[in-house]
Design an enzyme around this catalytic site. Structure first.
Site, PDB file in Angstrom:
ATOM      1  N   ASP A 146       0.822  -1.213   0.000  1.00 35.94           N
ATOM      2  CA  ASP A 146       0.000   0.000   0.000  1.00 35.94           C
ATOM      3  C   ASP A 146       0.850   1.255   0.000  1.00 35.94           C
ATOM      4  OD1 ASP A 146      -2.802  -0.818   0.086  1.00 35.94           O
ATOM      5  OD2 ASP A 146      -2.283  -1.776   1.985  1.00 35.94           O
ATOM      6  N   HIS A 167      -0.442  -1.116  -4.692  1.00 36.77           N
ATOM      7  CA  HIS A 167      -1.710  -0.378  -4.691  1.00 36.77           C
ATOM      8  C   HIS A 167      -1.367   1.092  -4.479  1.00 36.77           C
ATOM      9  CE1 HIS A 167      -5.739   0.417  -2.357  1.00 36.77           C
ATOM     10  NE2 HIS A 167      -5.623   1.132  -3.456  1.00 36.77           N
ATOM     11  N   MET A 174     -12.479  -1.544  -3.500  1.00 39.63           N
ATOM     12  CA  MET A 174     -12.252  -1.135  -2.110  1.00 39.63           C
ATOM     13  C   MET A 174     -13.522  -1.406  -1.303  1.00 39.63           C
ATOM     14  SD  MET A 174      -9.150  -0.123  -2.007  1.00 39.63           S
ATOM     15  CE  MET A 174      -9.198   0.261  -0.253  1.00 39.63           C
ATOM     16  N   GLY A 228      -6.945   4.522   2.880  1.00 40.56           N
ATOM     17  CA  GLY A 228      -6.148   5.395   3.742  1.00 40.56           C
ATOM     18  C   GLY A 228      -5.671   4.738   5.023  1.00 40.56           C
ATOM     19  N   GLY A 269      -5.627   0.955   7.604  1.00 42.05           N
ATOM     20  CA  GLY A 269      -5.960  -0.436   7.882  1.00 42.05           C
ATOM     21  C   GLY A 269      -6.946  -0.504   9.042  1.00 42.05           C
ATOM     22  N   ASP A 314     -10.347  -5.349  -1.122  1.00 42.18           N
ATOM     23  CA  ASP A 314      -9.386  -4.765  -0.182  1.00 42.18           C
ATOM     24  C   ASP A 314     -10.117  -3.944   0.866  1.00 42.18           C
ATOM     25  OD1 ASP A 314      -7.197  -3.598   1.056  1.00 42.18           O
ATOM     26  OD2 ASP A 314      -6.526  -2.478  -0.703  1.00 42.18           O
ATOM     27  N   GLY A 315     -10.018  -4.391   2.126  1.00 42.90           N
ATOM     28  CA  GLY A 315     -10.541  -3.594   3.232  1.00 42.90           C
ATOM     29  C   GLY A 315     -11.511  -4.371   4.105  1.00 42.90           C
ATOM     30  N   GLY A 323      -5.051  -7.091   5.842  1.00 40.39           N
ATOM     31  CA  GLY A 323      -3.953  -6.521   6.604  1.00 40.39           C
ATOM     32  C   GLY A 323      -4.064  -6.896   8.063  1.00 40.39           C
TER      33      GLY A 323
HETATM   34  C1  DX5 Z   1      -6.517   0.657   2.876  1.00 41.87           C
HETATM   35  C2  DX5 Z   1      -5.535  -0.278   2.238  1.00 41.87           C
HETATM   36  C3  DX5 Z   1      -5.712  -1.691   2.611  1.00 41.87           C
HETATM   37  C4  DX5 Z   1      -5.527  -1.964   4.077  1.00 41.87           C
HETATM   38  C5  DX5 Z   1      -6.377  -3.129   4.428  1.00 41.87           C
HETATM   39  O1  DX5 Z   1      -6.408   1.893   2.264  1.00 41.87           O
HETATM   40  O2  DX5 Z   1      -5.621  -0.193   0.822  1.00 41.87           O
HETATM   41  O3  DX5 Z   1      -4.887  -2.542   1.830  1.00 41.87           O
HETATM   42  O4  DX5 Z   1      -4.213  -2.269   4.434  1.00 41.87           O
HETATM   43  O5  DX5 Z   1      -6.300  -3.326   5.786  1.00 41.87           O
HETATM   44  P1  DX5 Z   1      -7.379  -4.186   6.573  1.00 41.87           P
HETATM   45  O6  DX5 Z   1      -7.346  -5.569   5.985  1.00 41.87           O
HETATM   46  O7  DX5 Z   1      -6.918  -4.112   7.973  1.00 41.87           O
HETATM   47  O8  DX5 Z   1      -8.710  -3.522   6.325  1.00 41.87           O
HETATM   48 ZN    ZN Z   2      -4.585  -1.721  -0.440  1.00 40.72          ZN
END
Ligand code: DX5
Ligand code: ZN
Length: 240
Positions: free
Chosen positions: A49, A81, A152, A157, A159, A190-191, A212
């Site tokens: 990220d 990303h 998304m 922005g 995690g 993602d997210g 994440g």
């Molecule tokens: C958010 C990022 C994600 C983030 C996901 O902007 O693009 O990749 O790291 O984290 P989790 O899995 O904790 O939501």
């Molecule tokens: Zn990401």
């Protein structure tokens, strides 16, 4: 569902479902070890990220860190990303730093088709990222040029945010468009992805799962990744 082809190398992970830990939740002071640990625990892809404190209100890491992972011998797919504006200079820098996949947000590029072409020209696989409020019509004229669509399921922005359920019908709609296209395009989510919601996300059509906090925040990377993979497999078995 088509049978999964076997991966031929770490950089070519085949066409089965992929688990992609996001380094955002890793211990940055020990990043190399953390990346090796998740790969050793069964991860397929490293989600990298990149935030610029301009397109998103946070600041992370740049191409030097990607290059450092390559120099350390990390040979897995690095899935960059880009949450940055402007986009194109960083595409060039990440391609030189050893990125494999590079995704960007269409609102952040003046010329979306040109940026997609630049990513491919530099030897990487291009992806387009759709925020929760970004409509699918951004895909209308470029889906055929993409290797990846990244949905998304939180606002980009940070995690550790909660999954936004509106991502499910969006994934299903994009899955239908990809299947109609008849060429392989990865559908990444993602997210807020956790062991207890990944099955629904897989059933909606995603085949690359970024996580994440669910992985790096767990005490046991291997058990968490195995549980996620089992849930994805359960969704495939239940598919009509
Ligand atoms: C958010 C990022 C994600 C983030 C996901 O902007 O693009 O990749 O790291 O984290 P989790 O899995 O904790 O939501
Ligand atoms: Zn990401």
């Amino acid at each position: 569902m088509a049978s999964a082809s076997k991966p031929t190398s770490r950089r070519d992970p085949g066409n089965g479902p992929l688990i992609a830990p996001s380094i955002l939740s890793a211990d940055f002071a020990r990043l190399g070890e953390e990346v090796e640990a998740v790969l050793g625990a069964g991860a397929d892809v490293i989600h990298f990220d990149v935030m610029d404190n301009h397109y998103v209100p946070n600041l992370t890491v740049g191409p030097l860190v990607c290059e450092a992972l390559r120099k350390r011998g990390i040979d897995a797919v690095i899935d960059v990303h880009l949450m940055v504006r402007p986009v194109d200079d960083l595409v060039r820098m990440f391609a030189d730093a050893g990125a494999d996949w590079i995704s960007f947000h269409p609102e952040a590029s003046e010329h979306v088709d040109r940026t997609i072409g630049l990513i491919r020209e530099r030897g990487c696989r291009p992806g387009l990222v759709l925020n929760p409020a970004t409509p699918l019509n951004w895909l209308d004229h470029v889906l055929d040029a993409l290797d990846l669509v990244l949905v998304m399921s939180v606002n980009p922005g940070f995690g550790g945010q909660s999954f936004i359920p509106g991502a499910l019908p969006k994934l299903a709609a994009i899955r239908r468009r990809i299947d109609a296209l008849g060429r392989p395009v990865r559908l990444e989510v993602d997210g807020g992805i956790k062991p207890d919601n990944i099955r629904a996300v897989a059933a909606a059509g995603a085949d690359v799962f970024v996580a994440g906090s669910a992985i790096f925040g767990s005490g046991d990377y291997q058990a968490t990744i195995a549980r996620m993979r089992a849930e994805v497999a359960a969704a495939a078995r239940a598919a009509p």
